[in-house]
Design an enzyme around this catalytic site. Structure first.
Site, PDB file in Angstrom:
ATOM      1  N   ASP A  12       0.886  -1.157   0.000  1.00 46.38           N
ATOM      2  CA  ASP A  12       0.000   0.000   0.000  1.00 46.38           C
ATOM      3  C   ASP A  12       0.925   1.207   0.000  1.00 46.38           C
ATOM      4  OD1 ASP A  12      -1.558   2.173   0.701  1.00 46.38           O
ATOM      5  OD2 ASP A  12      -2.716   1.098   2.217  1.00 46.38           O
ATOM      6  N   GLN A  95       2.720   4.405   2.604  1.00 48.29           N
ATOM      7  CA  GLN A  95       2.301   3.730   3.853  1.00 48.29           C
ATOM      8  C   GLN A  95       3.151   2.504   4.231  1.00 48.29           C
ATOM      9  OE1 GLN A  95      -2.030   3.001   4.855  1.00 48.29           O
ATOM     10  NE2 GLN A  95      -1.406   0.872   4.743  1.00 48.29           N
ATOM     11  N   ASN A 105      15.984  -8.322  -0.558  1.00 45.10           N
ATOM     12  CA  ASN A 105      14.599  -8.611  -0.942  1.00 45.10           C
ATOM     13  C   ASN A 105      13.650  -7.818  -0.044  1.00 45.10           C
ATOM     14  OD1 ASN A 105      13.545 -10.330   1.259  1.00 45.10           O
ATOM     15  ND2 ASN A 105      15.162 -11.730   0.578  1.00 45.10           N
ATOM     16  N   LYS A 133      -7.695  -5.043   4.096  1.00 42.97           N
ATOM     17  CA  LYS A 133      -8.201  -4.799   5.463  1.00 42.97           C
ATOM     18  C   LYS A 133      -8.208  -6.059   6.322  1.00 42.97           C
ATOM     19  CE  LYS A 133      -9.184  -0.538   4.176  1.00 42.97           C
ATOM     20  NZ  LYS A 133      -8.157  -0.388   3.122  1.00 42.97           N
ATOM     21  N   TYR A 230       1.183   0.525  14.819  1.00 42.83           N
ATOM     22  CA  TYR A 230       0.178   0.341  13.766  1.00 42.83           C
ATOM     23  C   TYR A 230       0.337   1.372  12.656  1.00 42.83           C
ATOM     24  CZ  TYR A 230      -4.158   0.026  11.231  1.00 42.83           C
ATOM     25  OH  TYR A 230      -5.073  -0.116  10.221  1.00 42.83           O
ATOM     26  N   LYS A 233      -2.948  -2.509   7.825  1.00 44.44           N
ATOM     27  CA  LYS A 233      -3.014  -3.956   7.958  1.00 44.44           C
ATOM     28  C   LYS A 233      -2.134  -4.606   6.884  1.00 44.44           C
ATOM     29  CE  LYS A 233      -5.028  -6.285  11.191  1.00 44.44           C
ATOM     30  NZ  LYS A 233      -4.266  -6.380  12.440  1.00 44.44           N
ATOM     31  N   ASP A 234      -1.837  -5.892   7.086  1.00 41.30           N
ATOM     32  CA  ASP A 234      -0.862  -6.569   6.215  1.00 41.30           C
ATOM     33  C   ASP A 234      -1.448  -6.900   4.844  1.00 41.30           C
ATOM     34  OD1 ASP A 234       0.639  -6.743   8.699  1.00 41.30           O
ATOM     35  OD2 ASP A 234      -0.898  -8.201   9.200  1.00 41.30           O
ATOM     36  N   ASP A 235      -2.781  -7.068   4.805  1.00 45.41           N
ATOM     37  CA  ASP A 235      -3.483  -7.264   3.537  1.00 45.41           C
ATOM     38  C   ASP A 235      -2.793  -8.315   2.659  1.00 45.41           C
ATOM     39  OD1 ASP A 235      -5.180  -5.408   4.563  1.00 45.41           O
ATOM     40  OD2 ASP A 235      -4.325  -3.734   3.472  1.00 45.41           O
ATOM     41  N   SER A 244      -5.588 -31.477 -11.727  1.00 51.32           N
ATOM     42  CA  SER A 244      -4.617 -32.525 -12.082  1.00 51.32           C
ATOM     43  C   SER A 244      -3.815 -33.018 -10.871  1.00 51.32           C
ATOM     44  CB  SER A 244      -3.646 -32.029 -13.161  1.00 51.32           C
ATOM     45  OG  SER A 244      -4.344 -31.399 -14.191  1.00 51.32           O
ATOM     46  N   ASP A 288     -14.565   1.433   6.417  1.00 55.70           N
ATOM     47  CA  ASP A 288     -13.327   0.962   5.764  1.00 55.70           C
ATOM     48  C   ASP A 288     -13.375  -0.534   5.490  1.00 55.70           C
ATOM     49  OD1 ASP A 288     -12.410   3.523   5.823  1.00 55.70           O
ATOM     50  OD2 ASP A 288     -10.676   3.133   7.108  1.00 55.70           O
TER      51      ASP A 288
HETATM   52  P1  13P Z   1      -5.016  -0.473   5.056  1.00 56.25           P
HETATM   53  O1  13P Z   1      -4.199  -1.441   5.860  1.00 56.25           O
HETATM   54  O2  13P Z   1      -5.758  -1.123   3.952  1.00 56.25           O
HETATM   55  O3  13P Z   1      -4.178   0.675   4.617  1.00 56.25           O
HETATM   56  O4  13P Z   1      -6.139   0.095   6.024  1.00 56.25           O
HETATM   57  C1  13P Z   1      -5.752   0.783   7.142  1.00 56.25           C
HETATM   58  C2  13P Z   1      -6.869   1.208   8.002  1.00 56.25           C
HETATM   59  O5  13P Z   1      -6.575   1.646   9.107  1.00 56.25           O
HETATM   60  C3  13P Z   1      -8.244   1.100   7.568  1.00 56.25           C
HETATM   61  O6  13P Z   1      -9.146   1.651   8.500  1.00 56.25           O
HETATM   62  P1  13P Z   2      -5.755   9.307  10.310  1.00 52.17           P
HETATM   63  O1  13P Z   2      -4.976   9.524  11.568  1.00 52.17           O
HETATM   64  O2  13P Z   2      -5.178   9.921   9.087  1.00 52.17           O
HETATM   65  O3  13P Z   2      -7.219   9.623  10.492  1.00 52.17           O
HETATM   66  O4  13P Z   2      -5.648   7.734  10.000  1.00 52.17           O
HETATM   67  C1  13P Z   2      -6.274   6.789  10.764  1.00 52.17           C
HETATM   68  C2  13P Z   2      -6.289   5.535   9.991  1.00 52.17           C
HETATM   69  O5  13P Z   2      -5.458   5.247   9.200  1.00 52.17           O
HETATM   70  C3  13P Z   2      -7.428   4.668  10.238  1.00 52.17           C
HETATM   71  O6  13P Z   2      -8.004   4.262   9.081  1.00 52.17           O
HETATM   72 MG    MG Z   3      -4.035   2.154   3.286  1.00 50.16          MG
HETATM   73 MG    MG Z   4      -4.998  -2.153   2.334  1.00 52.37          MG
END
Ligand code: 13P
Ligand code: 13P
Ligand code: MG
Ligand code: MG
Length: 382
Positions: A12, A95, A105, A133, A230, A233-235, A244, A288
């Site tokens: 990401d 990110q 690597n 997510k 944090y 997420k690792d996604d 086969s 999200d």
């Molecule tokens: P991502 O890991 O997809 O960037 O999402 C982060 C997040 O905090 C979503 O709420």
């Molecule tokens: P912000 O601190 O930019 O709101 O990010 C929080 C976040 O990534 C949760 O999705």
């Molecule tokens: Mg993101």
């Molecule tokens: Mg993501």
């Protein structure tokens, strides 16, 4: 026999309108640079996709796993993209780029990768799963179903070529250095489940047929372990071979029909259903989320990728999506309460400890009786 390595490397590096989708200019940049990678002979073929806000580079080559040139190609794309993203002020630009220098690597540097080297069979159907997510343990449940549950995979019972079962290589992702254990299924089925049920700690790294043929590979990179806090997420991504002497493609996809609960979603701090979606719905919006997984099918043919087929686009998965949204709606009603919000141990790497720290000094070993100050204040205000 042709030996081909499939490398799926993802990161990401910034997204549009929050953590929602990878902007077109980053997808175009990735395609351009990978095309140059083909011209330079670093890779043979590629496909670029987005799992929500994650840029996914699906590549084939003959250089083996963990290859410096291939990983550097991906790393440079992520860095160039992050720089461009910062200039354009997209959200969370860069990110997952957690290191300034490349050291051979992408492992331990932020991006995630799943790789496998195969001897191409007469026909080589594969599917690449890409989730947004959520975390690597999200694949424990479906991949267990595919390779060990006869109620999911008919072939485990009726096909003599897979009747002997599979070996699961499990990684303990909580240790500082990678630790693995291999368990044979069906003999060690209960031991296997004892580990796989702990999705935050034990994740599937690879799955092999009992004769040593590699059948699946999962990215196990944990962002918070690299960052120490944090950031997203690792996604995770996973590559699975089908047919086969392996589970059929339909048996592989069948395991995703239950939108099982996974960790991730809003701020990486919630439990929610993993919803299988087509590319057109590869964007996490509601709270999200909910967490999503896409599946692109390919034929690997002399190192080239034929496809993709957008597997979850099918109406056959509508019922799973409906179930996922019902579960999502139900869970959302719990607001900040567990188990919708993750447990304390999992919250250690989120922003919650920052809030709790403020309250630390206010705890006492005596039960506190409020002084009634608030009541006095309200009296004097009248
Ligand atoms: P991502 O890991 O997809 O960037 O999402 C982060 C997040 O905090 C979503 O709420
Ligand atoms: P912000 O601190 O930019 O709101 O990010 C929080 C976040 O990534 C949760 O999705
Ligand atoms: Mg993101
Ligand atoms: Mg993501």
């Amino acid at each position: 026999m042709v030996k081909t390595t499939i490398s799926v490397i993802k990161a990401d590096i910034g997204s549009l309108a929050g953590h929602v989708i990878v902007p077109d200019f980053l997808m175009e940049l990735a395609r351009k640079r990978l095309k140059e990678g083909v011209q330079k002979g670093i890779i043979k073929d590629f496909h670029v996709a987005n799992a929500g806000d994650d840029l996914e580079l699906i590549m084939t080559h003959d250089k083996g796993e963990g290859n410096e040139e291939v990983h550097k190609l991906a790393w440079d794309i992520f860095n160039e993209g992050a720089k461009l993203g910062r200039e354009k002020k997209i959200y969370a630009a860069g990110q997952d780029i957690l290191s300034d220098t490349f050291s051979g690597n992408v492992r331990g540097m932020g991006p995630g990768s799943a790789e496998m080297t195969i001897e191409e069979r007469k026909s080589e159907p594969i599917v690449v799963f890409m989730a947004d997510k959520t975390e690597p343990g999200a694949y424990n449940y479906p991949l267990f179903k595919v390779f060990a549950d006869p109620f999911n995979t008919a072939g485990l019972v009726i096909d003599p070529n897979l009747h002997q079962g599979f070996t699961f290589v499990i990684q303990d992702i909580k240790r500082d250095t990678p630790h693995y254990v291999a368990l044979d299924c069906p003999e060690e089925l209960y031991d296997l489940l004892a580990l796989l049920g702990s999705t935050g700690r034990y994740t599937i790294k690879k799955i092999y047929r009992r004769d040593g043929l590699v059948a699946a590979s999962v990215s196990t990179d944990k962002l918070y372990q690299v960052a120490g806090k944090y950031i997203g997420k690792d996604d995770p991504v996973a590559i699975v071979r089908a047919h086969s002497g392996l589970p059929a493609m339909g048996e592989v996809l069948e395991a995703f029909t239950l939108p099982h609960l996974v960790a991730g979603w809003m701020r990486g701090s919630h439990i929610g259903p993993l919803m299988p979606v087509g590319m057109k719905d590869s964007r996490c919006t509601r709270f999200d989320g909910p967490p999503r997984v896409i599946a692109l099918g390919f034929q690997v043919s002399n190192g080239m990728l034929l496809g993709p087929v957008d597997m979850f686009e099918d109406v056959a998965f509508d019922i799973s999506r409906k179930r996922a949204m019902e579960a999502a709606d139900y869970l959302r009603r719990h607001g900040p309460f567990m188990p919708h919000r993750l447990d304390d141990e999992s919250m250690e790497y989120t922003t919650l400890p920052g809030v709790l720290k403020k309250l630390e000094s206010r705890f006492s070993d005596k039960e506190i009786v409020p002084t009634g100050k608030a009541a006095d204040n309200s009296d004097s205000a009248e």
